[in-house]
Scaffold this motif. Sequence first.
Motif, PDB file in Angstrom:
ATOM      1  N   ASN A  81       0.817  -1.219   0.000  1.00 48.11           N
ATOM      2  CA  ASN A  81       0.000   0.000   0.000  1.00 48.11           C
ATOM      3  C   ASN A  81       0.854   1.274   0.000  1.00 48.11           C
ATOM      4  N   LYS A  82       0.197   2.378  -0.151  1.00 48.07           N
ATOM      5  CA  LYS A  82       0.813   3.709  -0.137  1.00 48.07           C
ATOM      6  C   LYS A  82       1.864   3.868  -1.242  1.00 48.07           C
ATOM      7  N   MET A  83       1.602   3.217  -2.389  1.00 44.78           N
ATOM      8  CA  MET A  83       2.534   3.337  -3.511  1.00 44.78           C
ATOM      9  C   MET A  83       2.668   4.791  -3.957  1.00 44.78           C
ATOM     10  N   ASP A  84       1.642   5.604  -3.682  1.00 49.61           N
ATOM     11  CA  ASP A  84       1.722   7.034  -4.050  1.00 49.61           C
ATOM     12  C   ASP A  84       2.839   7.745  -3.281  1.00 49.61           C
ATOM     13  N   THR A  85       3.179   7.238  -2.091  1.00 53.15           N
ATOM     14  CA  THR A  85       4.208   7.913  -1.288  1.00 53.15           C
ATOM     15  C   THR A  85       5.626   7.549  -1.743  1.00 53.15           C
ATOM     16  N   VAL A  86       5.747   6.557  -2.637  1.00 49.31           N
ATOM     17  CA  VAL A  86       7.080   6.190  -3.135  1.00 49.31           C
ATOM     18  C   VAL A  86       7.139   6.373  -4.658  1.00 49.31           C
ATOM     19  N   ASP A  87       6.370   7.363  -5.130  1.00 50.26           N
ATOM     20  CA  ASP A  87       6.350   7.686  -6.561  1.00 50.26           C
ATOM     21  C   ASP A  87       6.016   6.493  -7.442  1.00 50.26           C
ATOM     22  N   TYR A  88       5.205   5.594  -6.926  1.00 49.34           N
ATOM     23  CA  TYR A  88       4.792   4.408  -7.681  1.00 49.34           C
ATOM     24  C   TYR A  88       5.996   3.641  -8.233  1.00 49.34           C
ATOM     25  N   SER A  89       7.044   3.577  -7.431  1.00 50.20           N
ATOM     26  CA  SER A  89       8.301   2.986  -7.901  1.00 50.20           C
ATOM     27  C   SER A  89       8.271   1.459  -7.929  1.00 50.20           C
TER      28      SER A  89
END
Length: 421
Positions: free
Chosen positions: A145-153
């Motif tokens: 989850n929270k892929m948005d916080t890691v620039d979808y890396s």
Amino acid sequence: MSDKPHQNLAIIGHVDHGKSTLVGRLLFETGSVPEHIIEQHREEAAEKGKSGFEFAYVMDNLAEERERGVTIDIAHQRFDTEKYYFTIVDTPGHRDFVKNMITGASQADHAVLVVAADDGVAPQTREHVFLARTLGIETLIIAVNKMDTVDYSENTYNEVKEEVQELLTQVRFDSDDARFIPISAFEGDNIAERSANMDWFDGPTVLEALNNLPESSPPTDAPLRVPIQDVYTISGIGTVPVGRVETGVLNVGDNVSFQPSDVSGEVKTIEMHHEEVDSAGPGDNVGFNVRGIGKDDIRRGDVAGPADAPPSVAETFKAQIVVMQHPSVITAGYTPVIHAHTAQVACTFESIDQKLDPASGEVAEENPDFIKAGDAAVVTLRPQKPLVLEPSSEIPELGSFAVRDMGQTIAAGKVLEVHER
Ligand code: GDP
């Protein structure tokens, strides 16, 4: 009521990794949030010039409730996919999660493990995966989850995936039964629709993965076991024990034995949903009347089974346990209460036979002096009163238990061997 097959789903994972947000998102995307709530937030959002942000508003509202000390009850929420209807069971943080899983009140076959991409495997991730394994969860969907916080890396996703895979290997969770999906519960990526932010991922969305879960097959082939919840006297009928058929099939005319009370007789009638039926199977809650059995002959915690192959009464039993919390250490002689099916019986730790290495599952120490929170061990327990249990390998429904003390669940366990009287 839906006529689709039903699935109980557990949502597990470290605190703050996004379990409630994911549940909120699943309810939202499947149209399961009551319309009046959505409407209320839609209006508020529109007033503030932010229409289209209903989801954020629903979640904000929940967060506010939490701040006010109102617990967000994600348990017992319901939503549908094309094939199934799902009920969310308690999360492990809930006080009675383990007890409910074990006593069957909310036994889940599958779970979603939420792991935040920016944090990776955290202490409760480990604990919950252990627990899921001990309690017999079949399939794990791992939502990174929270892929948005890691620039979808993609790289970060792969690192977290590897970390979780390592954990699964440690607890010997078959990784064929694990499915990984990178998501943002908050933004809605890969929940209902494939995310344009992660075109490097070609797997299913969370809803697709849920829809593709295997259907659980009811254990009708196993021997009959009906743990007794209560015993009533009904005028015109007589003594009526009630309980849920865990395994096997109960038929009118069957000769059944109640253990440990050790009485038996022929089933005269079976009632289910206020109707008389000829037989009942796994999951059915029934009341039944047995020839020659009086109200004081049997009690809650008894288990009914075939008279010619009655339930096993343990003099002692060997079990594998995971200690979840304990203020000090557990040594031989410790006598907490074991909750198994409908029984609650004080049991003494007769010996602590082996401590297991949580990293490999291998024996780390023979006959350790003590075990403590976080340890897995093989132990021998002696019930202080007769108790029906079955090896988990033979009848899993009667082979797991919670260890409770001081109002808390101390450990979860599964029965390896039963030494009968
Ligand atoms: P729980 O304790 O596992 O139930 O976690 P919550 O669902 O309460 O989420 C904890 C915090 O993480 C909240 O502030 C959420 O808004 C935030 N959060 C949850 N999912 C996401 C996500 O996908 N992206 C971002 N940026 N924040 C999230």
